[in-house]
Design a protein around this motif. Structure first.
Motif, PDB file in Angstrom:
ATOM      1  N   UNK A 161       0.843  -1.207   0.000  1.00 48.81           N
ATOM      2  CA  UNK A 161       0.000   0.000   0.000  1.00 48.81           C
ATOM      3  C   UNK A 161       0.878   1.257   0.000  1.00 48.81           C
ATOM      4  N   UNK A 162       1.884   1.279   0.889  1.00 47.87           N
ATOM      5  CA  UNK A 162       2.712   2.485   1.038  1.00 47.87           C
ATOM      6  C   UNK A 162       3.453   2.796  -0.262  1.00 47.87           C
ATOM      7  N   UNK A 163       3.990   1.754  -0.908  1.00 45.03           N
ATOM      8  CA  UNK A 163       4.754   2.022  -2.131  1.00 45.03           C
ATOM      9  C   UNK A 163       3.831   2.342  -3.299  1.00 45.03           C
ATOM     10  N   UNK A 164       2.556   1.911  -3.196  1.00 46.82           N
ATOM     11  CA  UNK A 164       1.649   2.227  -4.291  1.00 46.82           C
ATOM     12  C   UNK A 164       1.093   3.639  -4.181  1.00 46.82           C
ATOM     13  N   UNK A 165       1.147   4.209  -2.983  1.00 46.76           N
ATOM     14  CA  UNK A 165       0.687   5.587  -2.799  1.00 46.76           C
ATOM     15  C   UNK A 165       1.422   6.522  -3.756  1.00 46.76           C
ATOM     16  N   UNK A 166       2.736   6.332  -3.911  1.00 47.63           N
ATOM     17  CA  UNK A 166       3.508   7.262  -4.740  1.00 47.63           C
ATOM     18  C   UNK A 166       3.162   7.130  -6.221  1.00 47.63           C
ATOM     19  N   UNK A 167       2.489   6.005  -6.581  1.00 51.80           N
ATOM     20  CA  UNK A 167       2.078   5.834  -7.976  1.00 51.80           C
ATOM     21  C   UNK A 167       1.125   6.954  -8.413  1.00 51.80           C
TER      22      UNK A 167
ATOM     23  N   UNK B  92      12.091  -1.062  -6.506  1.00 50.49           N
ATOM     24  CA  UNK B  92      13.162  -1.725  -7.242  1.00 50.49           C
ATOM     25  C   UNK B  92      12.633  -2.459  -8.451  1.00 50.49           C
ATOM     26  N   UNK B  93      11.488  -2.031  -8.957  1.00 54.71           N
ATOM     27  CA  UNK B  93      10.868  -2.681 -10.104  1.00 54.71           C
ATOM     28  C   UNK B  93       9.391  -2.400 -10.059  1.00 54.71           C
ATOM     29  N   UNK B  94       8.628  -2.904 -11.046  1.00 56.96           N
ATOM     30  CA  UNK B  94       7.200  -2.590 -11.074  1.00 56.96           C
ATOM     31  C   UNK B  94       6.419  -3.266  -9.953  1.00 56.96           C
ATOM     32  N   UNK B  95       6.922  -4.408  -9.451  1.00 56.50           N
ATOM     33  CA  UNK B  95       6.177  -5.132  -8.428  1.00 56.50           C
ATOM     34  C   UNK B  95       6.993  -5.295  -7.159  1.00 56.50           C
ATOM     35  N   UNK B  96       6.299  -5.685  -6.090  1.00 58.24           N
ATOM     36  CA  UNK B  96       6.987  -5.972  -4.830  1.00 58.24           C
ATOM     37  C   UNK B  96       7.903  -7.169  -5.018  1.00 58.24           C
ATOM     38  N   UNK B  97       9.109  -7.098  -4.482  1.00 55.79           N
ATOM     39  CA  UNK B  97      10.008  -8.232  -4.638  1.00 55.79           C
ATOM     40  C   UNK B  97      11.225  -8.104  -3.748  1.00 55.79           C
TER      41      UNK B  97
ATOM     42  N   UNK C 194       3.880 -15.888   7.084  1.00 55.37           N
ATOM     43  CA  UNK C 194       4.796 -15.365   6.072  1.00 55.37           C
ATOM     44  C   UNK C 194       4.014 -14.681   4.955  1.00 55.37           C
ATOM     45  N   UNK C 195       4.657 -13.706   4.330  1.00 59.36           N
ATOM     46  CA  UNK C 195       4.011 -12.945   3.261  1.00 59.36           C
ATOM     47  C   UNK C 195       3.470 -13.876   2.192  1.00 59.36           C
ATOM     48  N   UNK C 196       2.225 -13.630   1.799  1.00 62.35           N
ATOM     49  CA  UNK C 196       1.614 -14.435   0.754  1.00 62.35           C
ATOM     50  C   UNK C 196       1.031 -13.509  -0.308  1.00 62.35           C
ATOM     51  N   UNK C 197       1.788 -13.293  -1.388  1.00 64.89           N
ATOM     52  CA  UNK C 197       1.301 -12.392  -2.447  1.00 64.89           C
ATOM     53  C   UNK C 197       0.024 -12.907  -3.107  1.00 64.89           C
ATOM     54  N   UNK C 198      -0.344 -14.172  -2.868  1.00 63.41           N
ATOM     55  CA  UNK C 198      -1.548 -14.731  -3.469  1.00 63.41           C
ATOM     56  C   UNK C 198      -2.741 -14.647  -2.525  1.00 63.41           C
ATOM     57  N   UNK C 199      -2.606 -13.874  -1.443  1.00 69.14           N
ATOM     58  CA  UNK C 199      -3.687 -13.795  -0.459  1.00 69.14           C
ATOM     59  C   UNK C 199      -4.968 -13.305  -1.104  1.00 69.14           C
ATOM     60  N   UNK C 200      -6.113 -13.743  -0.544  1.00 70.52           N
ATOM     61  CA  UNK C 200      -7.402 -13.385  -1.133  1.00 70.52           C
ATOM     62  C   UNK C 200      -8.096 -12.263  -0.387  1.00 70.52           C
ATOM     63  N   UNK C 201      -8.015 -12.263   0.944  1.00 77.63           N
ATOM     64  CA  UNK C 201      -8.834 -11.321   1.703  1.00 77.63           C
ATOM     65  C   UNK C 201      -8.069 -10.829   2.926  1.00 77.63           C
TER      66      UNK C 201
END
Lengths: 404, 161
Positions: free
Chosen positions: A171-177, A192-197, A312-319
């Motif tokens: 969310x925080x890094x997308x704010x600057x978008x 460091x790229x278009x997506x979180x990584x 652990x972080x799950x980029x595939x989370x649903x809700x």
């Protein structure tokens, strides 16, 4: 004469329990290094006598920042700034390394208490009008320090790379978008790229442990140098009756001022507090007790509650609903209240930007002559409204996130 | 006691207590590896029917380093499996190839019939006894177990003889 006596008392304190050889050694080092002079310079100065407990908020802020640096150093004994191992290393701490878990708990609760103490320190400074001349620059340095600590708070929250960290960082890094024109590029720079990584985590790690502290530490030094240069203003209780003073009385008060007073260029009457006390031991005593109480509270919270770690972080989370750290709740609520492409920048850049600018300009906006808060309604009433607005926004956010 | 004296004592007491609160968990954190025991899994090495008697045979197994905490990727380690003919009984020994002198890597020299350390010339017998050069004690042994004829080791070292 009195100064000589004080000095010998201090040397006595440093050397008394040890043998004659140690005392001789100390004297040898001292003659070359000037330790006693330095300690003397740091400890012996005049401070305002009245309201001294409130002035311990500043030193408490310093002690809590030192606590963050020390506990942070030792978290690095275990933490790995990598998307594959960050969560594993902290999860290991939480389940297999009780002492490191306490250190981690103290780092988290130290941050929470630090925000409370910084907030009170700012409110105290604001209410007492301590930013008035000649202390305008120190207020500005203080605001910058506050912003740096906010930055440390948000970057630190990203590092565990659990669900909360990952989605908060998203969310925080997308704010600057939403920044005009360069938004997408700014987001790519931050992530460091278009997506979180992996590159997202390493750069926020670098920002958290090096970039922001490297700015913070020298600015704290400047904050303290400026404080010593002009002396503590204290609050209005130290200047009661200055308006009724005769010229002669004022001149006499200035004449018997002790360093670092008189603070110049001050408004007439406010260059020297009515009643002075020794920084050491009177103020240091109060500072030490307040800091001890806060560190004890942090220690207890670290043991009783500790620092939770989610899955652990799950980029595939649903809700998954990321809950921002409590000190960012008002800003999070603005994200809800300003929907649609053209309004989002108002909520994330324009309003916070105006707020920050006004905060920096406070010393120049406040043209009132006095120091008592009730005689400065022009600044106190708007400030109270801003504070109530922030609390109201935070309460709305809590209601939304936790369905209270 | 003067007011000044009281305050100085208060400063010292509060300062020491604050330092203690910060230092205690950190010291515990520093010392914790001393008390942490990692659980080492059994790792399959080979079918011992393939190991000739009297010839130490090297196998590479993937082991977790002891005290490795959360690390999942294992690191490769050499295990020398030795079937030694001792007083008419064949003894199975699983030797570490880490020299006890400076922890260099030793290898079995077929011509000399010793384990030879390339760094400082340490020599060990077939069962790992230090017989020459600077090594202060025999080669360490991995814990092993047999399931049928299948040999397993785990990263728990015992002192050799």
């Amino acid at each position: 004469m009195a100064e000589e006596l004080e000095r010998s008392v201090l040397v006595g304190r440093l050397t008394r329990p040890i043998s004659g050889l140690m005392a001789t050694t100390y004297r040898w080092v001292d003659e070359r290094l000037g330790v006693t002079d330095l300690v003397h310079q740091l400890l012996y100065e005049a401070v305002p006598r009245r309201g001294a407990w409130a002035y311990s908020l500043g030193s408490a802020t310093l002690i809590l920042i030192v606590l963050q640096i020390v506990t942070g150093m030792f978290l690095l004994w275990t933490y790995v700034p990598s998307t594959t191992e960050a969560w594993l290393s902290l999860n290991f701490i939480e389940h297999h390394d009780e002492f490191a878990a306490i250190v981690r708990g103290m780092h988290l609760w130290g941050a929470y208490i630090l925000f409370v103490v910084i907030g009170l320190h700012m409110v105290r400074t604001f209410v007492s009008g301590s930013y008035k001349k000649p202390r305008e620059l120190n207020w500005i340095v203080g605001v910058v320090l506050f912003l740096l600590v906010l930055g440390l708070g948000i970057t630190g929250a990203m590092l565990p790379w659990d669900q909360a960290a990952y989605w908060t960082a998203t969310v925080v890094t997308h704010v600057v978008d939403y920044f005009p024109i360069f938004g997408t590029q700014l987001q790519e720079i931050l992530r460091g790229g278009p997506q979180m990584g992996p590159a997202t985590l390493t750069r926020f790690f670098a920002i958290h442990i090096w970039l922001l502290p490297a700015l913070l530490v020298p600015l704290i030094g400047l904050h303290l140098i400026l404080l010593r240069r002009h002396g503590e203003h204290g609050s209005w209780v130290n200047y009661e009756g200055v308006e009724e003073e005769t010229e002669a009385e004022r001149a006499e008060r200035m004449a018997r001022a002790e360093a670092p007073y008189p603070a110049l260029p001050s408004d007439p009457g406010y260059a020297v507090p009515m009643d002075l006390d020794d920084f050491f031991p009177s103020q240091v005593f109060k500072d030490a007790l307040v800091s001890f109480g806060l560190v004890l509270l942090i220690f207890i919270m670290a043991i009783v509650i500790g620092a939770p770690i989610e899955r652990a972080a799950n980029p595939a989370a649903l809700n998954y609903v990321p809950t921002p750290e409590w000190f960012f709740l008002p800003l999070d609520q603005l994200l809800v209240q300003f929907p649609q492409a053209w309004m989002i920048p108002v909520g994330v850049f324009i309003l916070p930007g105006i707020g920050t600018t006004l905060l920096i300009l406070v010393p120049f906006l406040d043209r009132t002559p006095g120091r008592q808060p009730w005689r400065r309604p022009e600044v106190m009433v708007p400030a109270l409204f801003v504070l109530l607005f922030l609390i109201f926004e935070a309460m709305l956010a809590v209601n939304r996130l936790f369905n209270l | 006691m003067s007011r000044r004296r009281f305050m100085i004592m208060g400063i010292n007491a509060a300062g020491a207590a604050t330092g203690l609160l910060i230092a205690a968990p950190i010291v515990g954190d520093i010392l914790s590896p001393v008390f942490y025991k990692s659980k080492q899994p059994w790792v399959m090495v080979a079918d011992i029917r393939h190991v000739p008697v009297g010839v130490p045979t090297a196998y590479v197994v993937m082991l977790n380093d002891s005290g490795d905490a959360w690390q999942v990727p294992a690191v490769p380690r050499t295990v020398y499996v030795v079937k030694a003919n001792l007083s008419n009984a064949v003894q199975l020994i699983t030797l570490s190839n880490v020299c006890t002198h400076m922890q260099c890597d030793v290898h079995w020299d077929v011509n000399l019939q010793v384990f030879l350390c390339p760094c400082h010339g340490g020599l060990y017998s077939m069962i790992g006894t230090n017989i020459g050069g600077p090594p202060p004690q025999p080669l360490f042994r991995y814990q092993h177990k047999l399931v049928g004829t299948t040999l397993y080791v785990r990263n728990v070292l015992t002192e050799g003889q």
